[in-house]
Write an enzyme that holds these catalytic residues in place. Structure first.
Site, PDB file in Angstrom:
ATOM      1  N   TRP A  11       0.841  -1.199   0.000  1.00 52.53           N
ATOM      2  CA  TRP A  11       0.000   0.000   0.000  1.00 52.53           C
ATOM      3  C   TRP A  11       0.881   1.255   0.000  1.00 52.53           C
ATOM      4  O   TRP A  11       1.840   1.338   0.763  1.00 52.53           O
ATOM      5  CB  TRP A  11      -0.908  -0.021   1.240  1.00 52.53           C
ATOM      6  N   ASP A  39       1.198  -8.850  -1.082  1.00 52.97           N
ATOM      7  CA  ASP A  39      -0.188  -8.379  -0.999  1.00 52.97           C
ATOM      8  C   ASP A  39      -0.369  -7.046  -1.726  1.00 52.97           C
ATOM      9  O   ASP A  39       0.358  -6.085  -1.469  1.00 52.97           O
ATOM     10  CB  ASP A  39      -0.584  -8.188   0.475  1.00 52.97           C
ATOM     11  N   TYR A  76      -4.905   0.265  -4.604  1.00 52.19           N
ATOM     12  CA  TYR A  76      -3.634   0.930  -4.309  1.00 52.19           C
ATOM     13  C   TYR A  76      -3.115   1.721  -5.518  1.00 52.19           C
ATOM     14  O   TYR A  76      -2.802   1.150  -6.567  1.00 52.19           O
ATOM     15  CB  TYR A  76      -2.576  -0.079  -3.825  1.00 52.19           C
ATOM     16  N   GLN A 109      -8.220 -10.943   6.048  1.00 51.68           N
ATOM     17  CA  GLN A 109      -7.117  -9.986   6.244  1.00 51.68           C
ATOM     18  C   GLN A 109      -7.644  -8.822   7.082  1.00 51.68           C
ATOM     19  O   GLN A 109      -8.600  -8.152   6.688  1.00 51.68           O
ATOM     20  CB  GLN A 109      -6.599  -9.491   4.882  1.00 51.68           C
ATOM     21  N   TYR A 118      -2.818  -6.953   8.927  1.00 52.45           N
ATOM     22  CA  TYR A 118      -2.230  -5.854   8.152  1.00 52.45           C
ATOM     23  C   TYR A 118      -1.836  -4.685   9.059  1.00 52.45           C
ATOM     24  O   TYR A 118      -2.239  -4.633  10.230  1.00 52.45           O
ATOM     25  CB  TYR A 118      -3.131  -5.423   6.990  1.00 52.45           C
TER      26      TYR A 118
HETATM   27  P1  NAP Z   1       2.767  -1.034   8.090  1.00 48.06           P
HETATM   28  O1  NAP Z   1       3.286  -2.283   7.462  1.00 48.06           O
HETATM   29  O2  NAP Z   1       2.188  -1.103   9.458  1.00 48.06           O
HETATM   30  O3  NAP Z   1       3.882   0.103   8.129  1.00 48.06           O
HETATM   31  C1  NAP Z   1       4.584   0.510   6.989  1.00 48.06           C
HETATM   32  C2  NAP Z   1       5.594   1.536   7.431  1.00 48.06           C
HETATM   33  O4  NAP Z   1       6.574   0.913   8.285  1.00 48.06           O
HETATM   34  C3  NAP Z   1       6.368   2.139   6.254  1.00 48.06           C
HETATM   35  O5  NAP Z   1       6.553   3.499   6.539  1.00 48.06           O
HETATM   36  C4  NAP Z   1       7.700   1.405   6.286  1.00 48.06           C
HETATM   37  O6  NAP Z   1       8.783   2.176   5.805  1.00 48.06           O
HETATM   38  C5  NAP Z   1       7.871   1.178   7.764  1.00 48.06           C
HETATM   39  N1  NAP Z   1       8.730   0.014   8.027  1.00 48.06           N
HETATM   40  C6  NAP Z   1       8.577  -1.248   7.581  1.00 48.06           C
HETATM   41  N2  NAP Z   1       9.554  -2.043   8.045  1.00 48.06           N
HETATM   42  C7  NAP Z   1      10.361  -1.241   8.800  1.00 48.06           C
HETATM   43  C8  NAP Z   1      11.539  -1.464   9.551  1.00 48.06           C
HETATM   44  N3  NAP Z   1      12.087  -2.680   9.643  1.00 48.06           N
HETATM   45  N4  NAP Z   1      12.107  -0.386  10.198  1.00 48.06           N
HETATM   46  C9  NAP Z   1      11.548   0.841  10.136  1.00 48.06           C
HETATM   47  N5  NAP Z   1      10.420   1.112   9.446  1.00 48.06           N
HETATM   48  C10 NAP Z   1       9.832   0.078   8.783  1.00 48.06           C
HETATM   49  O7  NAP Z   1       1.663  -0.337   7.161  1.00 48.06           O
HETATM   50  P2  NAP Z   1       0.631  -0.721   6.044  1.00 48.06           P
HETATM   51  O8  NAP Z   1       1.229  -0.482   4.715  1.00 48.06           O
HETATM   52  O9  NAP Z   1      -0.619  -0.026   6.391  1.00 48.06           O
HETATM   53  O10 NAP Z   1       0.300  -2.298   6.223  1.00 48.06           O
HETATM   54  C11 NAP Z   1       0.957  -3.336   5.552  1.00 48.06           C
HETATM   55  C12 NAP Z   1       0.173  -3.855   4.358  1.00 48.06           C
HETATM   56  O11 NAP Z   1      -1.094  -4.384   4.741  1.00 48.06           O
HETATM   57  C13 NAP Z   1      -0.205  -2.779   3.319  1.00 48.06           C
HETATM   58  O12 NAP Z   1       0.907  -2.343   2.579  1.00 48.06           O
HETATM   59  C14 NAP Z   1      -1.254  -3.505   2.538  1.00 48.06           C
HETATM   60  O13 NAP Z   1      -0.687  -4.419   1.611  1.00 48.06           O
HETATM   61  C15 NAP Z   1      -2.018  -4.226   3.652  1.00 48.06           C
HETATM   62  N6  NAP Z   1      -3.207  -3.455   4.130  1.00 48.06           N
HETATM   63  C16 NAP Z   1      -4.448  -3.980   3.929  1.00 48.06           C
HETATM   64  C17 NAP Z   1      -5.595  -3.283   4.328  1.00 48.06           C
HETATM   65  C18 NAP Z   1      -6.959  -3.879   4.090  1.00 48.06           C
HETATM   66  O14 NAP Z   1      -7.965  -3.149   4.270  1.00 48.06           O
HETATM   67  N7  NAP Z   1      -7.049  -5.139   3.753  1.00 48.06           N
HETATM   68  C19 NAP Z   1      -5.457  -2.032   4.967  1.00 48.06           C
HETATM   69  C20 NAP Z   1      -4.179  -1.536   5.192  1.00 48.06           C
HETATM   70  C21 NAP Z   1      -3.067  -2.269   4.790  1.00 48.06           C
HETATM   71  P3  NAP Z   1       9.421   2.059   4.332  1.00 48.06           P
HETATM   72  O15 NAP Z   1       8.293   1.857   3.377  1.00 48.06           O
HETATM   73  O16 NAP Z   1      10.131   3.353   4.182  1.00 48.06           O
HETATM   74  O17 NAP Z   1      10.356   0.884   4.313  1.00 48.06           O
END
Ligand code: NAP
Length: 280
Positions: free
Chosen positions: A21, A47, A52, A162, A190
């Site tokens: 995302w 995913d 997106y 999810q 997620y």
């Molecule tokens: P998240 O995974 O909770 O957080 C992403 C953030 O964390 C980004 O800023 C990333 O930075 C940072 N990050 C990741 N690994 C890190 C590390 N080791 N050290 C420091 N920072 C780190 O957020 P999210 O994107 O909301 O959730 C993950 C995925 O779940 C989404 O991408 C999507 O595919 C899915 N999702 C699904 C739904 C749904 O309704 N089904 C809703 C929300 C999300 P960088 O990018 O700079 O590395």
């Protein structure tokens, strides 16, 4: 990368996958390299969703998995507004085109919004019969939604749900996880890092997490991912567009938390009494 059975599907999927995302806002070359590094490390559950970047992210993913498609467990999602019978078939074709592939491993209904579940699932079954998807599931479903879904398609059809799951948002532990476990539905958490708000918590929580992480020579984020995948039913899909973040996240699977660690994390990040389904 450790894998475990993915709900009723009968196939093994990595405990830690990768989200995508908002990657359309990142440096695309860096994102593609980060995804490819993750795939090489075995984080092959990738995913994405038609939502997106209004399709742009699926195109980025398509580029990243070129030459590596056979090793990827590729998941995408249909928007509720498109999820009529015909609409779902068309949305899937558009996703496949953007992703440069002929099939998805997992296709999810992104969330429920008044559309007919019967139609969506009829389309999912049709797509499965025609080899366009290997399995299907849902996202952001609470227990009542899941009951309705099972009443329509039957048991052992819905591969996963999810849902939002991170240290500061553990509401699914009340009802959703137990229900999913009873019905062999994998729980894919997620936003495991609270969407970049990982450290905006109570100082005591941060302190305890750091202490536990240090005792395992791990990082607090690795400790969080280990907690969020501590049960057989639980998977997670952190988004990381930097190779060093992908590498850090990947190593989490090697971290085994003790009962005391888990108890301590639960104490400082309390469950709360809200039993409903949290959504972003
Ligand atoms: P998240 O995974 O909770 O957080 C992403 C953030 O964390 C980004 O800023 C990333 O930075 C940072 N990050 C990741 N690994 C890190 C590390 N080791 N050290 C420091 N920072 C780190 O957020 P999210 O994107 O909301 O959730 C993950 C995925 O779940 C989404 O991408 C999507 O595919 C899915 N999702 C699904 C739904 C749904 O309704 N089904 C809703 C929300 C999300 P960088 O990018 O700079 O590395």
């Amino acid at each position: 990368m450790k894998q475990k059975p993915f709900g009723c599907s009968g196939i093994n999927v990595p405990v830690i996958g990768m989200g995508t995302w908002k990657t359309e806002c990142d440096d695309k070359k860096e994102v593609i390299e980060a995804i490819q590094r993750g795939l090489d490390l075995g984080m092959v559950h990738l995913d994405t969703a038609e939502l997106y970047g209004t399709g742009e992210v699926e195109e980025i993913v398509g580029k990243a998995i070129d030459q590596k498609r056979e090793k990827v467990f590729l998941a995408s999602k249909v928007l509720p507004y498109n999820a009529t019978f015909e609409g779902t078939l068309k949305a899937c074709e558009r996703s496949l085109k953007r992703l440069c592939t002929d099939h998805l491993d997992l296709y999810l209904l992104h969330w429920r919004d008044g559309q007919s579940l019967e139609e969506t699932f009829r389309a999912f079954e049709d797509l499965k019969r025609h080899g366009k998807i290997r399995m299907y599931g849902v996202s952001n479903f609470d227990v009542e939604d899941l009951k309705e879904a099972i009443a329509i398609v039957g048991e052992d059809k819905i591969a996963c749900n999810q849902v939002l799951y991170h240290l500061k948002e553990r509401s699914i532990e009340h009802k959703v996880i137990p229900f999913c476990e009873e019905h062999k539905i994998a729980v894919v958490g997620y936003s495991p890092f609270a969407q970049g708000h990982f450290w905006d918590s109570k100082p005591e929580g941060d302190k305890v997490l750091q202490k536990i992480a240090k005792s395992h020579r791990a990082t607090p984020r690795q400790t969080a991912l280990a907690f969020l995948t501590r049960k057989e039913s639980l998977f997670t899909i952190p988004k990381a567009s930097k190779i060093k973040h992908v590498e850090e996240n990947c190593i989490s699977v090697e971290l085994k938390l003790s009962h005391e660690d888990i108890h301590e994390i639960k104490r400082v990040f309390p469950l709360g009494s809200f039993c409903g389904l949290p959504m972003l």
